[in-house]
Design a protein around this motif. Structure first.
Motif, mmCIF file in Angstrom:
data_model
loop_
_atom_site.group_PDB
_atom_site.id
_atom_site.type_symbol
_atom_site.label_atom_id
_atom_site.label_comp_id
_atom_site.label_asym_id
_atom_site.label_seq_id
_atom_site.Cartn_x
_atom_site.Cartn_y
_atom_site.Cartn_z
ATOM 1 N N PHE A 107 2.894 -8.192 0.993
ATOM 2 C CA PHE A 107 2.883 -9.000 2.222
ATOM 3 C C PHE A 107 2.161 -10.324 1.972
ATOM 4 C CE2 PHE A 107 0.449 -10.445 5.901
ATOM 5 C CZ PHE A 107 1.478 -10.719 6.788
ATOM 6 N N THR A 152 -1.458 -7.206 -1.225
ATOM 7 C CA THR A 152 -0.164 -6.507 -1.229
ATOM 8 C C THR A 152 0.978 -7.510 -1.272
ATOM 9 O OG1 THR A 152 -0.046 -6.549 1.171
ATOM 10 C CG2 THR A 152 -1.134 -4.633 0.183
ATOM 11 N N ASN A 188 -2.184 4.690 8.391
ATOM 12 C CA ASN A 188 -2.787 3.460 7.867
ATOM 13 C C ASN A 188 -3.096 2.531 9.029
ATOM 14 O OD1 ASN A 188 -3.757 1.441 6.319
ATOM 15 N ND2 ASN A 188 -1.921 1.170 5.056
ATOM 16 N N ASN A 200 2.386 4.692 7.226
ATOM 17 C CA ASN A 200 1.833 3.445 6.680
ATOM 18 C C ASN A 200 2.559 2.193 7.163
ATOM 19 O OD1 ASN A 200 0.720 1.598 4.377
ATOM 20 N ND2 ASN A 200 2.936 1.646 4.048
ATOM 21 N N ILE A 253 0.836 -1.209 0.000
ATOM 22 C CA ILE A 253 0.000 0.000 0.000
ATOM 23 C C ILE A 253 0.870 1.258 0.000
ATOM 24 C CG2 ILE A 253 -1.683 1.331 1.362
ATOM 25 C CD1 ILE A 253 -2.766 -1.429 2.395
ATOM 26 N N LYS A 299 -3.545 -1.786 15.941
ATOM 27 C CA LYS A 299 -4.242 -0.955 14.951
ATOM 28 C C LYS A 299 -5.306 -0.085 15.615
ATOM 29 C CE LYS A 299 -1.859 -1.827 11.403
ATOM 30 N NZ LYS A 299 -1.218 -0.763 10.639
ATOM 31 N N ASP A 355 14.039 2.611 9.881
ATOM 32 C CA ASP A 355 13.281 1.686 10.720
ATOM 33 C C ASP A 355 12.403 2.573 11.595
ATOM 34 O OD1 ASP A 355 12.222 0.005 12.575
ATOM 35 O OD2 ASP A 355 14.112 -0.937 13.153
ATOM 36 N N VAL A 356 11.102 2.590 11.321
ATOM 37 C CA VAL A 356 10.238 3.540 12.037
ATOM 38 C C VAL A 356 10.189 3.289 13.540
ATOM 39 C CG1 VAL A 356 8.742 4.140 10.083
ATOM 40 C CG2 VAL A 356 8.133 2.196 11.543
ATOM 41 N N TYR A 383 -2.084 -7.656 16.853
ATOM 42 C CA TYR A 383 -2.177 -6.814 15.649
ATOM 43 C C TYR A 383 -3.422 -5.921 15.774
ATOM 44 C CZ TYR A 383 -2.755 -5.463 10.728
ATOM 45 O OH TYR A 383 -2.908 -4.748 9.565
ATOM 46 N N ASP A 430 11.692 3.434 4.100
ATOM 47 C CA ASP A 430 11.416 1.999 4.237
ATOM 48 C C ASP A 430 12.646 1.320 4.839
ATOM 49 O OD1 ASP A 430 9.106 0.055 2.682
ATOM 50 O OD2 ASP A 430 10.945 -0.953 3.343
ATOM 51 N N THR A 465 -6.371 -6.494 1.483
ATOM 52 C CA THR A 465 -5.763 -5.864 0.305
ATOM 53 C C THR A 465 -4.632 -6.748 -0.206
ATOM 54 O OG1 THR A 465 -6.220 -3.719 1.339
ATOM 55 C CG2 THR A 465 -4.715 -3.706 -0.532
HETATM 56 N N1 LIG Z 1 -2.593 -5.814 3.203
HETATM 57 C C1 LIG Z 1 -3.700 -5.741 3.925
HETATM 58 O O1 LIG Z 1 -4.625 -6.550 3.754
HETATM 59 C C2 LIG Z 1 -3.850 -4.640 4.955
HETATM 60 C C3 LIG Z 1 -5.117 -4.396 5.481
HETATM 61 C C4 LIG Z 1 -5.263 -3.384 6.430
HETATM 62 C C5 LIG Z 1 -4.183 -2.644 6.838
HETATM 63 N N2 LIG Z 1 -2.945 -2.907 6.317
HETATM 64 C C6 LIG Z 1 -1.833 -2.077 6.788
HETATM 65 O O2 LIG Z 1 -1.223 -1.448 5.680
HETATM 66 C C7 LIG Z 1 0.168 -1.200 5.966
HETATM 67 C C8 LIG Z 1 1.003 -1.738 4.839
HETATM 68 O O3 LIG Z 1 0.740 -3.112 4.703
HETATM 69 P P1 LIG Z 1 1.093 -3.906 3.355
HETATM 70 O O4 LIG Z 1 0.150 -5.047 3.301
HETATM 71 O O5 LIG Z 1 1.202 -2.957 2.226
HETATM 72 O O6 LIG Z 1 2.527 -4.487 3.755
HETATM 73 P P2 LIG Z 1 3.798 -4.917 2.846
HETATM 74 O O7 LIG Z 1 4.499 -5.930 3.697
HETATM 75 O O8 LIG Z 1 3.361 -5.313 1.487
HETATM 76 O O9 LIG Z 1 4.661 -3.580 2.782
HETATM 77 C C9 LIG Z 1 5.120 -3.019 3.987
HETATM 78 C C10 LIG Z 1 6.373 -2.203 3.745
HETATM 79 O O10 LIG Z 1 6.755 -1.657 5.025
HETATM 80 C C11 LIG Z 1 8.148 -1.845 5.205
HETATM 81 N N3 LIG Z 1 8.449 -1.934 6.637
HETATM 82 C C12 LIG Z 1 8.232 -2.972 7.474
HETATM 83 N N4 LIG Z 1 8.698 -2.684 8.706
HETATM 84 C C13 LIG Z 1 9.219 -1.427 8.646
HETATM 85 C C14 LIG Z 1 9.855 -0.586 9.576
HETATM 86 N N5 LIG Z 1 10.096 -0.998 10.832
HETATM 87 N N6 LIG Z 1 10.267 0.633 9.186
HETATM 88 C C15 LIG Z 1 10.063 1.043 7.888
HETATM 89 N N7 LIG Z 1 9.484 0.279 6.957
HETATM 90 C C16 LIG Z 1 9.063 -0.948 7.334
HETATM 91 C C17 LIG Z 1 8.479 -3.137 4.471
HETATM 92 O O11 LIG Z 1 9.866 -3.196 4.140
HETATM 93 C C18 LIG Z 1 7.573 -3.028 3.247
HETATM 94 O O12 LIG Z 1 8.211 -2.368 2.187
HETATM 95 C C19 LIG Z 1 0.433 -1.871 7.314
HETATM 96 O O13 LIG Z 1 0.371 -0.894 8.340
HETATM 97 C C20 LIG Z 1 -0.710 -2.865 7.455
HETATM 98 O O14 LIG Z 1 -0.987 -3.174 8.783
HETATM 99 C C21 LIG Z 1 -2.752 -3.883 5.378
#
Ligand SMILES: NC(=O)c1ccc[n+]([C@@H]2O[C@H](COP(=O)([O-])OP(=O)(O)OC[C@H]3O[C@@H](n4cnc5c(N)ncnc54)[C@H](O)[C@@H]3O)[C@@H](O)[C@H]2O)c1
Length: 256
Positions: free
Chosen positions: A193, A191, A141, A91, A19, A160, A64-65, A156, A38, A189
């Protein structure tokens, strides 16, 4: 270094994949300069390259956030490079499954560090310049899991829900500074992940899409770009009278 004060600047955490990456590309397409923050260097390079190949401007920041100094460094880099920060998309997040009984201390540290402290540190890093400018938009996010319980997702879901508490507090505190703070609660979503997790089990993206058929009222999971559109709306002036809100983007999942 020349400052380009004409274009807006967004910091987007976790924008190397999923995302966050979709947000980075969406925002850059709208002419916004993007700080791609990232954990993964190759992922940062990939996002920056796509933005630059399409004529946009990006800077990569290995971050690293969960480390406050990293979040401060991203803000400093954006200010040094472009002289302003208009938008933060907090995010970056991790998903750790399991019931509460299965949760380890390491799981707690990871979830609290990235999903809660990481979001708070990211906000803390951009607030001073936004207060000084008396304007800014922060989008967090969160997740549909913040509002609805899911079996096997205890910490988790807790993390959130915590981000929504932070979002509301910051909206209340900083409305007087012209800063809007909102959150998006995405549903399922497709992604990186989920794609990587499924690939680990020998499944393709097509098989993943097949498995998510029937989700919500639209009968499918979201594409990252659909969530990025909501993030963009909340970050932009199009939503200038919206603050302190959690917007659900779950294809109607929570209505049923
Ligand atoms: N995919 C879903 O279904 C979904 C649904 C609801 C909410 N979310 C939220 O959306 C956000 C993104 O999820 P996604 O599915 O796109 O994940 P993803 O794993 O596809 O991408 C996440 C990115 O964050 C980076 N990351 C991880 N830890 C980090 C850190 N400590 N510091 C900096 N960067 C870091 C990773 O390297 C990666 O590039 C998350 O907060 C997740 O909880 C995802």
């Amino acid at each position: 270094m020349m400052h380009d004060h004409s274009a807006k600047v967004a910091i987007i955490t976790g924008s190397g994949a999923g995302i966050g990456k979709a947000c980075a590309l969406r925002f850059a397409n709208a002419g916004i300069n993007v700080a791609v923050a990232d954990l993964s260097e190759p992922a940062i390079k990939s996002t920056c390259k796509i933005i630059e190949d399409n004529g946009g401007k990006a800077i990569g920041c290995r971050t690293d956030v969960s480390a406050e100094k990293d979040c401060q460094k991203v803000a400093e880099t954006a200010l040094r490079t472009w002289g302003r920060i208009d938008i933060l998309v907090a995010n970056a997040g991790v998903q750790i499954g399991g019931s509460l009984l299965e949760t380890t201390e390491a799981d707690w540290e990871k979830i609290l560090g990235v999903n809660l402290k990481g979001v708070a540190y990211s906000c803390k890093a951009v607030l001073p310049t936004m207060i000084e400018k008396q304007s800014g938009s922060i989008v967090i996010n969160s997740s549909i899991n913040a509002l609805f319980g899911t079996a096997g997702m205890a910490i988790y879901d807790m993390s959130k829900a915590g981000t929504l508490g932070l979002m509301r507090s910051l909206a209340v505190e900083h409305g007087k500074h012209g800063i809007r703070v909102n959150a998006v609660c995405p549903g399922n979503t497709i992604t990186d992940f989920h794609i990587n997790k499924m690939a680990g089990k020998g499944n393709t993206v097509e098989q993943l899409r097949e498995m998510t058929k029937g989700y919500g009222l639209l009968g499918r999971a979201a594409e990252p770009e659909e969530i990025a559109n909501v993030m963009y709306f909340l970050a932009s002036d199009e939503s200038s009278f919206i603050t302190g809100q959690a917007i659900i983007a779950d294809g109607g999942f929570s209505v049923t």
